[in-house]
Design a protein around this motif. Structure first.
Motif, PDB file in Angstrom:
ATOM      1  N   ASN A  19      47.342  36.122  39.409  1.00  0.00           N
ATOM      2  CA  ASN A  19      46.206  37.037  39.395  1.00  0.00           C
ATOM      3  C   ASN A  19      44.888  36.367  39.034  1.00  0.00           C
ATOM      4  OD1 ASN A  19      47.324  39.739  40.027  1.00  0.00           O
ATOM      5  ND2 ASN A  19      48.675  39.161  38.357  1.00  0.00           N
ATOM      6  N   LEU A  20      44.938  35.169  38.518  1.00  0.00           N
ATOM      7  CA  LEU A  20      43.728  34.476  38.075  1.00  0.00           C
ATOM      8  C   LEU A  20      42.692  34.249  39.188  1.00  0.00           C
ATOM      9  CD1 LEU A  20      42.854  33.593  35.314  1.00  0.00           C
ATOM     10  CD2 LEU A  20      43.785  31.348  35.781  1.00  0.00           C
ATOM     11  N   PRO A  21      43.078  33.885  40.406  1.00  0.00           N
ATOM     12  CA  PRO A  21      42.045  33.694  41.437  1.00  0.00           C
ATOM     13  C   PRO A  21      41.264  34.963  41.771  1.00  0.00           C
ATOM     14  CG  PRO A  21      44.089  32.687  42.133  1.00  0.00           C
ATOM     15  CD  PRO A  21      44.388  33.461  40.890  1.00  0.00           C
ATOM     16  N   PHE A  22      41.854  36.122  41.508  1.00  0.00           N
ATOM     17  CA  PHE A  22      41.206  37.375  41.885  1.00  0.00           C
ATOM     18  C   PHE A  22      40.351  37.965  40.780  1.00  0.00           C
ATOM     19  CE2 PHE A  22      45.123  37.113  44.419  1.00  0.00           C
ATOM     20  CZ  PHE A  22      44.545  37.060  45.669  1.00  0.00           C
ATOM     21  N   LEU A  86      53.588  38.942  42.960  1.00  0.00           N
ATOM     22  CA  LEU A  86      52.972  39.023  41.644  1.00  0.00           C
ATOM     23  C   LEU A  86      51.443  39.048  41.735  1.00  0.00           C
ATOM     24  CD1 LEU A  86      55.221  36.557  39.638  1.00  0.00           C
ATOM     25  CD2 LEU A  86      55.212  39.046  39.501  1.00  0.00           C
ATOM     26  N   ALA A  87      50.876  38.521  42.810  1.00  0.00           N
ATOM     27  CA  ALA A  87      49.426  38.505  42.988  1.00  0.00           C
ATOM     28  C   ALA A  87      48.877  39.826  43.519  1.00  0.00           C
ATOM     29  CB  ALA A  87      49.029  37.379  43.935  1.00  0.00           C
ATOM     30  N   PHE A  88      49.730  40.751  43.879  1.00  0.00           N
ATOM     31  CA  PHE A  88      49.285  41.999  44.493  1.00  0.00           C
ATOM     32  C   PHE A  88      48.337  42.820  43.607  1.00  0.00           C
ATOM     33  CE2 PHE A  88      49.886  46.452  45.815  1.00  0.00           C
ATOM     34  CZ  PHE A  88      49.378  46.344  47.087  1.00  0.00           C
ATOM     35  N   PRO A  89      48.593  42.975  42.299  1.00  0.00           N
ATOM     36  CA  PRO A  89      47.627  43.751  41.495  1.00  0.00           C
ATOM     37  C   PRO A  89      46.227  43.148  41.481  1.00  0.00           C
ATOM     38  CG  PRO A  89      49.682  43.479  40.295  1.00  0.00           C
ATOM     39  CD  PRO A  89      49.776  42.620  41.512  1.00  0.00           C
ATOM     40  N   GLY A  90      46.119  41.846  41.391  1.00  0.00           N
ATOM     41  CA  GLY A  90      44.808  41.210  41.424  1.00  0.00           C
ATOM     42  C   GLY A  90      44.127  41.383  42.776  1.00  0.00           C
ATOM     43  N   TRP A  93      42.853  44.935  42.971  1.00  0.00           N
ATOM     44  CA  TRP A  93      41.672  45.104  42.128  1.00  0.00           C
ATOM     45  C   TRP A  93      40.446  44.482  42.774  1.00  0.00           C
ATOM     46  CZ3 TRP A  93      38.529  41.638  39.378  1.00  0.00           C
ATOM     47  CH2 TRP A  93      37.640  42.246  38.500  1.00  0.00           C
ATOM     48  N   ARG A  94      40.591  43.320  43.401  1.00  0.00           N
ATOM     49  CA  ARG A  94      39.450  42.610  43.978  1.00  0.00           C
ATOM     50  C   ARG A  94      38.985  43.215  45.293  1.00  0.00           C
ATOM     51  NH1 ARG A  94      35.332  40.249  42.499  1.00  0.00           N
ATOM     52  NH2 ARG A  94      36.588  39.157  40.979  1.00  0.00           N
ATOM     53  N   TYR A  95      39.914  43.537  46.184  1.00  0.00           N
ATOM     54  CA  TYR A  95      39.525  43.890  47.552  1.00  0.00           C
ATOM     55  C   TYR A  95      39.708  45.358  47.914  1.00  0.00           C
ATOM     56  CZ  TYR A  95      39.172  38.920  48.377  1.00  0.00           C
ATOM     57  OH  TYR A  95      38.813  37.608  48.315  1.00  0.00           O
ATOM     58  N   LEU A  96      40.559  46.094  47.236  1.00  0.00           N
ATOM     59  CA  LEU A  96      40.842  47.449  47.677  1.00  0.00           C
ATOM     60  C   LEU A  96      40.278  48.545  46.780  1.00  0.00           C
ATOM     61  CD1 LEU A  96      44.515  47.003  48.887  1.00  0.00           C
ATOM     62  CD2 LEU A  96      42.417  46.810  50.198  1.00  0.00           C
TER      63      LEU A  96
END
Length: 101
Positions: A19-22, A86-90, A93-96
C-alpha cells in the motif's frame, strides 16, 4: 523469533509495502516529492520493488530457520497475485475515491 512470528512479520511487511506506493507522493518513499501526482508507472515500479523486498525478507527469514526450499514458477505467480490483492485498498483509496482539495 519463532516461525509463526516470522510469518506474521512477513505478512505485515507485505501489507505495508503493497500500500505504500499509493499513500505517499515521494518517489521510492524517501526520495524527492513528485511534482503534482506521481505517474502510475512509477507507482507500479515501486509496487514491484516492494514485492521483491518482501520476497527477500521472507527468504532471509527462511534461511535463518533452516535450508531454503526450491520454489517453482507457481510460487512466484501466487506471491505476485497475493501482493496485488494486498495492494487493493491503497489502489481504491488513491484512484477510486473522490479526493477533496
Amino acid at each position: 523469533m519463532n516461525a509463526s512470528a516470522d510469518i506474521a512479520l512477513v505478512l505485515a511487511v507485505a501489507v505495508v509495502m503493497a500500500n505504500l506506493p499509493f499513500v505517499n507522493e515521494r518517489i521510492a518513499v524517501v526520495g524527492p516529492r513528485a511534482t503534482g501526482r506521481k505517474h502510475w508507472l512509477v507507482r507500479l515500479l515501486e509496487l514491484f520493488v516492494g514485492c521483491g523486498l518482501t520476497l527477500g525478507l521472507g527468504m532471509a527469514l527462511e534461511s535463518r530457520l533452516g535450508q531454503l526450499h526450491a520454489q517453482g514458477w507457481e510460487f512466484y505467480a501466487a506471491m505476485a497475485f497475493l501482493f496485488l490483492t494486498l495492494a487493493f485498498p491503497g489502489f481504491v483509496w488513491r484512484y477510486l475515491t473522490r479526493q477533496r482539495g
